[in-house]
Motif scaffolding. Structure first.
Motif, short mmCIF file in Angstrom:
data_model
loop_
_atom_site.label_atom_id
_atom_site.label_comp_id
_atom_site.label_asym_id
_atom_site.label_seq_id
_atom_site.Cartn_x
_atom_site.Cartn_y
_atom_site.Cartn_z
N PHE A 155 0.86 -1.17 0.00
CA PHE A 155 0.00 0.00 0.00
C PHE A 155 0.90 1.22 0.00
N ASP A 156 0.65 2.14 -0.90
CA ASP A 156 1.46 3.36 -0.96
C ASP A 156 0.66 4.49 -0.32
N GLY A 157 0.76 4.58 1.00
CA GLY A 157 -0.02 5.58 1.71
C GLY A 157 0.82 6.43 2.63
N GLY A 158 1.97 6.89 2.13
CA GLY A 158 2.84 7.71 2.96
C GLY A 158 3.56 6.86 3.98
N VAL A 159 3.20 6.98 5.24
CA VAL A 159 3.82 6.23 6.32
C VAL A 159 3.47 4.74 6.22
N THR A 160 2.27 4.42 5.81
CA THR A 160 1.82 3.03 5.70
C THR A 160 2.34 2.42 4.41
N LYS A 161 3.05 1.29 4.54
CA LYS A 161 3.65 0.63 3.38
C LYS A 161 2.92 -0.63 2.98
N GLY A 162 2.07 -1.17 3.87
CA GLY A 162 1.32 -2.36 3.52
C GLY A 162 0.64 -2.97 4.72
N PHE A 163 -0.11 -4.04 4.43
CA PHE A 163 -0.87 -4.74 5.45
C PHE A 163 -0.53 -6.22 5.40
#
Length: 90
Positions: free
Chosen positions: A13-21
């Motif tokens: 996931f490319d959501g800034g601080v969040t890289k994945g789940f």
């Protein structure tokens, strides 16, 4: 019987601080869903599943946590391997 990670499912996931789940399976018997791979000031870390507090708007509670640093590190390394990452590339 020790705890062994037997399966890792990772969704980037490319959501800034969040890289994945990630979802982790332990001993082919228990699945824990909802880990989040995040980029922190000291590199990547694995955040456990959380639940929002019913009474406080900005408070979250960990739903699962490791009692040992060794298991926390093993979980992080397993997720990084599944994601194709060895260290923080960000």
């Amino acid at each position: 019987m020790g705890i062994k990670i037997t399966e890792v499912r990772f969704n980037a996931f490319d959501g800034g601080v969040t890289k994945g789940f990630a979802d982790l399976t332990f001993n082919e018997a228990l699945v824990v869903k909802g880990f989040t791979l995040k980029e922190g000031k000291n590199g990547l870390f694995l955040s456990p599943p959380t639940k929002k507090d019913k009474n406080e708007e900005n408070k979250w509670h960990d739903q699962v946590f490791s009692l040992t640093a060794e298991l926390r590190q093993e979980m992080l390394e397993a997720v990084l391997a599944e994601a194709g990452l060895e260290e923080s590339p960000f």
